[in-house]
Design an enzyme around this catalytic site. Structure first.
Site, PDB file in Angstrom:
ATOM      1  N   ARG A  92       2.515   2.368  -2.070  1.00 39.19           N
ATOM      2  CA  ARG A  92       1.583   1.391  -2.627  1.00 39.19           C
ATOM      3  C   ARG A  92       0.350   2.052  -3.251  1.00 39.19           C
ATOM      4  O   ARG A  92      -0.109   1.635  -4.307  1.00 39.19           O
ATOM      5  CB  ARG A  92       1.165   0.396  -1.543  1.00 39.19           C
ATOM      6  N   ASP A 144      -7.989 -15.779   1.221  1.00 41.76           N
ATOM      7  CA  ASP A 144      -7.225 -14.568   1.518  1.00 41.76           C
ATOM      8  C   ASP A 144      -8.107 -13.380   1.171  1.00 41.76           C
ATOM      9  O   ASP A 144      -8.994 -13.481   0.310  1.00 41.76           O
ATOM     10  CB  ASP A 144      -5.920 -14.518   0.724  1.00 41.76           C
TER      11      ASP A 144
END
Length: 288
Positions: A53, A154
């Protein structure tokens, strides 16, 4: 015979195919930084995930060393790259009406309450959870302004942007009844065939904001009749879990409900919450 690539392109191709080394020291530092910033605990077996990532961020920024990347982050605590760092290391697994046993409980709870019914989806991801909550409330309470509200948050700004757009592939809505599809979504046509968008009257009941659950100063518009914090605590250590649960206490209205994920048990973490149903909690001492 194939002509050789220009030097610049050759260098770029090598950079794209070469695996950049991630030392033990740099991996441990990454784990420390994501814990400090987001409370997320990364175990050793997550090392490949972390590499895959973050290496995308290094490629994007033209960096060839994890040490340079970490130095860049730590040199400026308000660097915009911190958000990209957090976005890269958060996990977003969700679906419409996931853990479906919660929604009839929510519907029954909303039916019995007076005033505006407010729900916080504390880990909204790409929006499937808050929209499932919204559909449930619309089915039970109708669409009158001021009857219900869903606050969706979030820590990952990228997934929150998708949630706020309200656009999904039609095959992602398999768990919805045909009437719900017709009532709450618009089907795309032409180049948008196969896509659906949440209707504007549903969106008018929704608010979205990036929220880090560790940020005690974050503007959270409580109190709420219900809080959904599902499959989030599993990424935190016990101390962080207790800290977050303590923060939820004043954000729940008397008689409010806290919904947890299927693998989470809050009874062992806090005396403030008692189990009321399958992964559903209420306050042990109700405030007047």
């Amino acid at each position: 015979m194939t002509s050789p690539l220009p030097n610049g392109q050759t260098s770029l191709m090598l950079q794209m195919t070469q695996r950049l080394p991630l030392s033990d020291t740099h991996f441990r530092r990454i784990c420390q930084l994501i814990y400090q910033r987001a409370g997320i605990v990364l175990a050793d077996h997550k090392r490949d995930m972390v590499y895959n990532r973050l290496v995308r961020r290094l490629r994007t920024l033209g960096l060839e060393d994890f040490g340079h990347y970490l130095s860049m982050l730590e040199a400026n605590g308000s660097n915009a790259e911190w958000q990209a760092f957090i976005n890269s290391l958060t996990t977003n697994l969700t679906a419409f009406f996931r853990e479906g046993h919660h929604f009839p409980i929510l519907a029954e709870h909303a039916r019995k309450r007076s005033g505006e019914y407010k729900v916080w989806s504390a880990a909204a991801s790409t929006g499937e959870e808050p929209y499932s909550i919204a559909i449930t409330l619309a089915d039970v309470l109708g669409m009158a302004p001021g009857r219900w509200k869903v606050f969706a948050s979030d820590i990952d700004t990228q997934v929150l942007e998708k949630a706020q757009s309200g656009i999904y592939r039609q095959d992602e809505l398999k768990t919805l009844a045909p009437l719900q599809m017709q009532r709450y979504f618009m089907r795309g046509t032409g180049p948008h065939d196969g896509l659906v968008r949440v209707r504007s009257d549903v969106m008018s009941h929704m608010d979205f904001a990036p929220i880090n659950l560790l940020d005690k100063q974050a503007p959270i518009p409580g109190p709420f009749d219900a809080i959904f914090c599902r499959n989030v605590m599993i990424y935190f250590d016990k101390a962080t879990q207790q800290q977050i649960l303590q923060r939820f206490v004043p954000l729940l209205k008397p008689g409010g409900l806290l919904f947890a994920g299927h693998s989470e048990n809050f009874s062992n973490l806090s005396r403030e919450f008692l189990l009321r149903g399958q992964t559903v909690y209420g306050l042990s001492k109700e405030r007047s």
